[in-house]
Design a protein around this motif. Structure first.
Motif, short mmCIF file in Angstrom:
data_model
loop_
_atom_site.label_atom_id
_atom_site.label_comp_id
_atom_site.label_asym_id
_atom_site.label_seq_id
_atom_site.Cartn_x
_atom_site.Cartn_y
_atom_site.Cartn_z
N MET A 1 68.49 -15.63 8.44
CA MET A 1 67.58 -15.89 9.48
C MET A 1 66.60 -14.86 9.75
N ASN A 2 67.44 -13.72 9.38
CA ASN A 2 66.31 -12.48 9.49
C ASN A 2 65.08 -12.43 8.60
N ILE A 4 63.16 -14.89 8.28
CA ILE A 4 61.94 -15.57 9.07
C ILE A 4 61.14 -14.53 9.74
N TYR A 5 61.65 -13.43 10.30
CA TYR A 5 60.79 -12.32 10.87
C TYR A 5 60.12 -11.77 9.61
N VAL A 6 60.07 -11.66 8.84
CA VAL A 6 59.24 -11.25 7.73
C VAL A 6 58.33 -12.25 7.14
N ILE A 8 57.22 -15.34 8.35
CA ILE A 8 56.07 -15.74 9.06
C ILE A 8 54.65 -14.73 9.54
N PRO A 9 55.15 -13.46 9.69
CA PRO A 9 53.95 -12.74 9.90
C PRO A 9 53.14 -12.32 8.45
#
Length: 62
Positions: A1-2, A4-6, A8-9
């Motif tokens: 899940m972490n 995704i934070y990388v 998407i940007p």
């Protein structure tokens, strides 16, 4: 899940970069003449090459 934070940007940055390159290409007239390169392979330029070769042959014969 972490991840995704990388991702998407990173995807947003890549899309913005691609859009910037596209607008630069349009602004610098990269898409101005799309027909010339496609039709240039259909025409022979041998007439110029033959006259140049004959001039070179005449110079070597003298």
């Amino acid at each position: 899940m972490n991840i995704i934070y990388v991702l998407i940007p990173l995807a947003i940055v890549l899309v913005c970069f691609a859009i910037a390159i596209f607008f630069w290409a349009v602004k610098s007239n990269q898409f101005e003449d799309l027909e010339r390169q496609g039709s240039s392979i259909l025409f022979d330029d041998d007439v110029n090459h033959k006259s140049t070769k004959s001039k070179q042959n005449n110079n070597t014969d003298v």
